[in-house]
Structures are given as structure tokens and as C-alpha cells.
Write a protein that holds these residues in place. Structure first.
Motif, PDB file in Angstrom:
ATOM      1  N   ILE A 186      31.187  -7.464   0.147  1.00 60.42           N
ATOM      2  CA  ILE A 186      30.283  -6.636   1.100  1.00 60.42           C
ATOM      3  C   ILE A 186      30.701  -6.612   2.239  1.00 60.42           C
ATOM      4  CG2 ILE A 186      28.216  -8.138  -0.045  1.00 60.42           C
ATOM      5  CD1 ILE A 186      28.419 -10.065   2.416  1.00 60.42           C
ATOM      6  N   TYR A 187      31.970  -7.239   2.677  1.00 61.14           N
ATOM      7  CA  TYR A 187      32.294  -6.841   3.933  1.00 61.14           C
ATOM      8  C   TYR A 187      33.947  -6.591   4.116  1.00 61.14           C
ATOM      9  CZ  TYR A 187      32.466  -9.033   8.808  1.00 61.14           C
ATOM     10  OH  TYR A 187      32.454  -8.902  10.071  1.00 61.14           O
ATOM     11  N   ASP A 188      34.837  -6.908   3.391  1.00 62.13           N
ATOM     12  CA  ASP A 188      36.192  -6.733   3.180  1.00 62.13           C
ATOM     13  C   ASP A 188      36.948  -6.476   2.073  1.00 62.13           C
ATOM     14  OD1 ASP A 188      39.179  -7.211   3.694  1.00 62.13           O
ATOM     15  OD2 ASP A 188      38.966  -9.109   5.030  1.00 62.13           O
ATOM     16  N   LYS A 189      37.144  -5.226   2.016  1.00 62.82           N
ATOM     17  CA  LYS A 189      37.809  -4.494   0.593  1.00 62.82           C
ATOM     18  C   LYS A 189      39.177  -5.285   0.293  1.00 62.82           C
ATOM     19  CE  LYS A 189      38.739  -0.549  -1.889  1.00 62.82           C
ATOM     20  NZ  LYS A 189      38.951   0.996  -1.700  1.00 62.82           N
ATOM     21  N   ILE A 190      39.826  -5.385   1.318  1.00 66.92           N
ATOM     22  CA  ILE A 190      41.392  -5.861   1.302  1.00 66.92           C
ATOM     23  C   ILE A 190      41.160  -7.403   0.866  1.00 66.92           C
ATOM     24  CG2 ILE A 190      43.558  -6.535   2.377  1.00 66.92           C
ATOM     25  CD1 ILE A 190      43.056  -3.993   4.318  1.00 66.92           C
ATOM     26  N   TYR A 191      40.320  -8.338   0.990  1.00 68.86           N
ATOM     27  CA  TYR A 191      40.169  -9.599   0.768  1.00 68.86           C
ATOM     28  C   TYR A 191      39.626  -9.531  -0.774  1.00 68.86           C
ATOM     29  CZ  TYR A 191      38.251 -14.344   0.608  1.00 68.86           C
ATOM     30  OH  TYR A 191      37.749 -15.692   0.449  1.00 68.86           O
ATOM     31  N   GLU A 270      23.719  -6.130 -10.080  1.00 66.91           N
ATOM     32  CA  GLU A 270      23.486  -5.458  -8.989  1.00 66.91           C
ATOM     33  C   GLU A 270      24.449  -4.263  -8.428  1.00 66.91           C
ATOM     34  OE1 GLU A 270      22.043  -8.155  -5.714  1.00 66.91           O
ATOM     35  OE2 GLU A 270      21.046  -9.297  -7.278  1.00 66.91           O
ATOM     36  N   SER A 271      25.651  -4.635  -9.047  1.00 67.88           N
ATOM     37  CA  SER A 271      26.782  -3.496  -8.835  1.00 67.88           C
ATOM     38  C   SER A 271      26.553  -2.429  -9.731  1.00 67.88           C
ATOM     39  CB  SER A 271      28.259  -4.242  -9.313  1.00 67.88           C
ATOM     40  OG  SER A 271      28.518  -5.235  -8.356  1.00 67.88           O
ATOM     41  N   TYR A 272      26.049  -2.471 -10.976  1.00 68.62           N
ATOM     42  CA  TYR A 272      25.462  -1.531 -11.870  1.00 68.62           C
ATOM     43  C   TYR A 272      24.394  -0.692 -11.127  1.00 68.62           C
ATOM     44  CZ  TYR A 272      23.458   0.847 -16.043  1.00 68.62           C
ATOM     45  OH  TYR A 272      22.914   1.687 -16.846  1.00 68.62           O
ATOM     46  N   ILE A 273      23.313  -1.398 -10.391  1.00 71.27           N
ATOM     47  CA  ILE A 273      22.463  -0.730  -9.783  1.00 71.27           C
ATOM     48  C   ILE A 273      22.886   0.173  -8.611  1.00 71.27           C
ATOM     49  CG2 ILE A 273      20.273  -1.263  -8.360  1.00 71.27           C
ATOM     50  CD1 ILE A 273      19.767  -3.723 -10.269  1.00 71.27           C
ATOM     51  N   LYS A 277      22.519   4.185  -8.304  1.00 70.84           N
ATOM     52  CA  LYS A 277      21.885   4.688  -6.858  1.00 70.84           C
ATOM     53  C   LYS A 277      22.882   5.507  -6.359  1.00 70.84           C
ATOM     54  CE  LYS A 277      17.892   1.871  -6.301  1.00 70.84           C
ATOM     55  NZ  LYS A 277      17.109   2.796  -6.073  1.00 70.84           N
ATOM     56  N   ASN A 278      24.059   5.715  -6.886  1.00 73.73           N
ATOM     57  CA  ASN A 278      25.047   6.598  -6.300  1.00 73.73           C
ATOM     58  C   ASN A 278      25.609   5.809  -5.143  1.00 73.73           C
ATOM     59  OD1 ASN A 278      25.053   8.666  -8.151  1.00 73.73           O
ATOM     60  ND2 ASN A 278      23.064   9.166  -7.162  1.00 73.73           N
ATOM     61  N   LEU A 279      25.656   4.604  -4.861  1.00 73.06           N
ATOM     62  CA  LEU A 279      26.390   3.970  -3.666  1.00 73.06           C
ATOM     63  C   LEU A 279      27.754   3.677  -3.978  1.00 73.06           C
ATOM     64  CD1 LEU A 279      23.225   1.459  -3.028  1.00 73.06           C
ATOM     65  CD2 LEU A 279      23.814   3.609  -1.842  1.00 73.06           C
ATOM     66  N   ILE A 280      28.072   3.375  -5.133  1.00 73.80           N
ATOM     67  CA  ILE A 280      29.420   3.135  -5.569  1.00 73.80           C
ATOM     68  C   ILE A 280      29.655   4.111  -6.781  1.00 73.80           C
ATOM     69  CG2 ILE A 280      29.701   0.741  -4.752  1.00 73.80           C
ATOM     70  CD1 ILE A 280      29.490  -0.266  -7.569  1.00 73.80           C
ATOM     71  N   ASN A 281      31.051   4.207  -6.947  1.00 73.94           N
ATOM     72  CA  ASN A 281      31.260   5.320  -8.362  1.00 73.94           C
ATOM     73  C   ASN A 281      31.608   4.277  -9.292  1.00 73.94           C
ATOM     74  OD1 ASN A 281      34.139   4.182  -8.148  1.00 73.94           O
ATOM     75  ND2 ASN A 281      34.590   5.826  -6.434  1.00 73.94           N
ATOM     76  N   PHE A 326      16.425  -5.604  -2.308  1.00 71.68           N
ATOM     77  CA  PHE A 326      17.744  -5.711  -2.744  1.00 71.68           C
ATOM     78  C   PHE A 326      18.796  -5.501  -1.595  1.00 71.68           C
ATOM     79  CE2 PHE A 326      15.777  -5.891  -6.839  1.00 71.68           C
ATOM     80  CZ  PHE A 326      16.741  -6.557  -7.672  1.00 71.68           C
ATOM     81  N   ALA A 327      19.950  -6.213  -1.546  1.00 66.46           N
ATOM     82  CA  ALA A 327      21.084  -5.798  -0.776  1.00 66.46           C
ATOM     83  C   ALA A 327      22.132  -5.249  -1.900  1.00 66.46           C
ATOM     84  CB  ALA A 327      21.597  -7.062  -0.093  1.00 66.46           C
ATOM     85  N   LEU A 328      22.620  -3.993  -1.708  1.00 61.31           N
ATOM     86  CA  LEU A 328      23.173  -3.065  -2.649  1.00 61.31           C
ATOM     87  C   LEU A 328      24.673  -2.949  -1.786  1.00 61.31           C
ATOM     88  CD1 LEU A 328      20.885  -1.066  -4.615  1.00 61.31           C
ATOM     89  CD2 LEU A 328      21.572  -3.395  -5.340  1.00 61.31           C
ATOM     90  N   ILE A 329      25.806  -2.955  -2.739  1.00 61.15           N
ATOM     91  CA  ILE A 329      26.975  -2.471  -2.005  1.00 61.15           C
ATOM     92  C   ILE A 329      26.925  -0.954  -1.882  1.00 61.15           C
ATOM     93  CG2 ILE A 329      28.555  -4.325  -2.499  1.00 61.15           C
ATOM     94  CD1 ILE A 329      29.737  -3.324  -4.863  1.00 61.15           C
ATOM     95  N   GLU A 330      27.596  -0.657  -0.936  1.00 58.04           N
ATOM     96  CA  GLU A 330      27.833   1.190  -0.431  1.00 58.04           C
ATOM     97  C   GLU A 330      29.438   0.970  -0.498  1.00 58.04           C
ATOM     98  OE1 GLU A 330      25.434   4.203   2.048  1.00 58.04           O
ATOM     99  OE2 GLU A 330      25.850   2.444   2.942  1.00 58.04           O
TER     100      GLU A 330
END
Length: 355
Positions: A186-191, A270-273, A277-281, A326-330
Motif C-alpha cells: 500500500i505504501y512502499d514498492k521497494i519495501y 483484493e489484489s484480484y479485485i 478493476k484495472n488498478l493493477i496489471n 474496499f481499499a484497493l491497490i492502484e
């Protein structure tokens, strides 16, 4: 590790933690000290903690039986009665020594006893270090519904001593790891990317990963202490995860899940969702799914489980105006809050998880 300054309270680490605690006891005129533990931390952690305590104050230990099923108002009533019988007053200090159940429940007990007494969290599990003890959420379950009764009220301080992790079983360590993975997503891709290959992690440096996780949680909470906006991002994986956890808790035919085990499933769903919803590939989704499934055992769902889990979503405390939020990842490392999701897509997510 440097002390982290949260909203109106510090988070101290390892040796500095006990120095800060003893100084605090010295300069504040408390009448007595009550240490709340569960049956596990009473046996494994309290003997480690007490030698560090430097005070002439009367110290009383209050123990309750370990387990999420005891995180309820009945346990609170028992502890309030014990506090009363032992002469606790407005100048008493409560120290919560334990995992998330102890810090959640102990914080609620202290926040409500005589309209509130000071309390300190000393988390002893990975989950409570990186999540439950930070942010001021205290509360108990209502029946099988997670965290329905509670308050947002910050501790006087949080003391994180990672040596307590030596007492924690492997499945509990994995449970805490779920929240650390969430912080990255949710906050830090490198982490997040540091966890893609657990074999490559030098666990001698694990304290630094814990520290970074606490920093992320604190940065989010400090912007939005009462969860009106960005703090909702911490609910990623929890909307479905809490419903799954509650369902397995109430169902006698199911093995009760640890919090992190349920949240791990919730994050995959929720990642599948988020993907649909075209928020991640698709590549990002598969990376998340593969990484989490490499750490956590698969949870078995049959067709009869899904409808009761969907019904439990209605009681989710994040809901507003009757809608499930829902809180979803973008993209990995970013979040999009207040997202409505239709049941058909949730069912597809379960079907994908089962495949």
C-alpha cells in the motif's frame, strides 16, 4: 534504532525502551502499576520483562486466557473488577505485555476504566509490533465480529523489544509478516520487493524491516488519526480478511485462523479485485499472489462457505451508508480507498484463489 515520534507518544526500541520506561516511572507520580498479560506472555515474556523494571511502586499482574475467543467484553468486565478490587485509581498505570489481543483489549480496558488511565504497550509478537500496538486503536470483538467495540486512544508510549520474538512460534511470525507485506503493497514498492525472495533476507537485519514497517504505519496514522481518509489504506486485505477470520472463528467445522493467515487470503482476493478493476496489471497481481502463497499455506474454501462470508461483510465497521467500502491497490505501493465492489467480482476472486 531511533525513537519514532507518533501522535502524542513515542515508540522506543530495544535497550532504549527500558531506559525510557524507567525514566517515565521515575518522573510520573503513579499510585501503582498493573501489568496485563495473557497465559502465554505470563509464562514466556513476563519473566524477561520484570528484571528491567526499576520502581518501588506496587506491581500487580492480571492474567487472562490467551486466544482471540477471549477478546471480548466479558474479559474486560473481569479485568475491570480485578482492577477495582486491587485498588486501581485514576493515577494507576496499565502496562499491556503481549500480542495483539493483549494490546487491543488492554488498551480498551485502560481507556475506559475510571474514564481512562495511562497505559503503555509492550508488544511481544511480530503482528503486534508492526500493527496492533501502533496507532491508538483499542477494542474487542462482539461475538465473532472483529473489533466492533472500541475506542481510538493513544498509549503513553510503545516499547518494542524484538528479543520477545524468540518466544514466538513460526506460524505467529508468519501472521505478523502479512501486515509487513501489506505495508509494502500500500505504501512502499521497494519495501515490498524485499520480501519477494524470503531466502535472500538476512534475518540478522530483520529489526530494520520491523522498524521500516512501524515507520510506514505511523506515517499513515499520523496523517489521519481517526480514519477519515488515508488511514483507510491500512484496511487493504482486511475487508475480506476480517470476514474470513470471523467465519472461521464461529464455524466449528473450520480450524480457527490466525489474523495474518486470514489477511494473507484477503490480500490475494483484493489484489484480484484490483486487477479486474484495472488498478493493477496481471503481472503485478500474479507477483502478489505467488509471493503470498509461497509464504502462507492455502486455506480451503468450499461453495457453501462463500455466502456466509459475504453476509459477514455487511457488519464490517468500515462500511458507510450501507455500502461495503474496499481499499484497493492502484499499482504496488499505492492505494485507492472507498471502492465499491459487487458480489459477483468477489465470488470470481474466491474462485481464482481456489483454482
Amino acid at each position: 534504532m531511533q525513537t519514532i515520534q507518533a501522535n502524542n507518544y513515542p515508540i522506543h526500541f530495544n535497550e532504549k525502551a527500558y531506559e525510557a520506561l524507567n525514566l517515565h516511572l521515575k518522573v510520573n507520580k503513579y499510585s501503582n502499576v498493573f501489568i496485563i498479560v495473557d497465559s502465554n506472555t505470563n509464562e514466556y515474556c513476563l519473566p524477561q520483562f520484570l528484571p528491567y523494571l526499576e520502581t518501588d511502586l506496587t506491581i500487580e499482574i492480571i492474567e487472562f486466557e490467551a486466544g482471540e475467543e477471549n477478546k471480548n467484553i466479558e474479559t474486560c468486565v473481569q479485568i475491570w473488577n480485578v482492577l477495582t478490587e486491587l485498588g486501581a485509581d485514576r493515577k494507576s498505570l496499565v502496562i499491556n505485555l503481549g500480542g495483539g489481543v493483549v494490546t487491543d483489549l488492554g488498551g480498551f480496558v485502560a481507556s475506559t476504566f475510571k474514564r481512562g488511565v495511562d497505559f503503555i504497550h509492550i508488544p511481544t509478537t511480530l503482528l503486534s509490533m508492526v500493527d496492533a500496538s501502533v496507532g491508538g486503536k483499542n477494542g474487542v470483538d462482539l461475538g465473532n465480529l472483529k473489533n466492533q467495540i472500541g475506542v481510538i486512544n493513544v498509549p503513553t508510549m510503545v516499547l518494542i523489544d524484538t528479543h520477545y520474538l524468540e518466544t514466538v512460534p513460526q506460524n505467529e511470525m508468519r501472521s505478523g509478516l502479512a501486515e509487513m507485506l501489506k505495508h509494502g503493497l500500500i505504501y512502499d514498492k521497494i519495501y515490498w520487493e524485499q520480501f519477494l525472495d524470503l531466502k535472500a533476507i538476512d534475518f540478522a537485519d530483520f529489526d530494520e524491516l520491523i522498524y521500516r514497517s512501524v515507520v510506514i504505519k505511523n506515517e499513515i496514522v499520523s496523517q489521519d488519526p481517526t480514519e477519515k481518509n488515508i488511514r483507510k489504506s491500512l484496511n487493504f486485505g482486511h475487508t475480506l480478511g476480517h470476514a474470513i477470520e470471523s467465519y472461521f472463528l464461529e464455524n466449528q467445522n473450520k480450524t480457527t485462523l490466525l489474523h495474518g493467515e486470514a489477511i494473507a487470503v484477503g490480500m490475494i482476493l483484493e489484489s484480484y479485485i484490483s486487477w479486474h478493476k484495472n488498478l493493477i496489471n496481471e503481472e503485478e497481481f500474479l507477483q502478489i499472489k505467488t509471493t503470498i502463497k509461497s509464504i502462507f499455506d492455502d486455506i480451503s474454501f468450499n461453495d457453501n462457505d462463500i455466502d456466509p462470508i459475504l453476509e459477514l461483510l455487511i457488519h464490517d465497521k468500515k462500511n458507510e451508508y450501507g455500502s461495503i467500502q474496499f481499499a484497493l491497490i492502484e499499482g504496488i505501493g499505492k492505494i485507492k480507498i472507498d471502492q465499491l465492489v459487487e458480489n459477483e467480482l468477489i465470488i470470481k476472486a474466491f474462485n481464482d484463489y481456489k483454482s
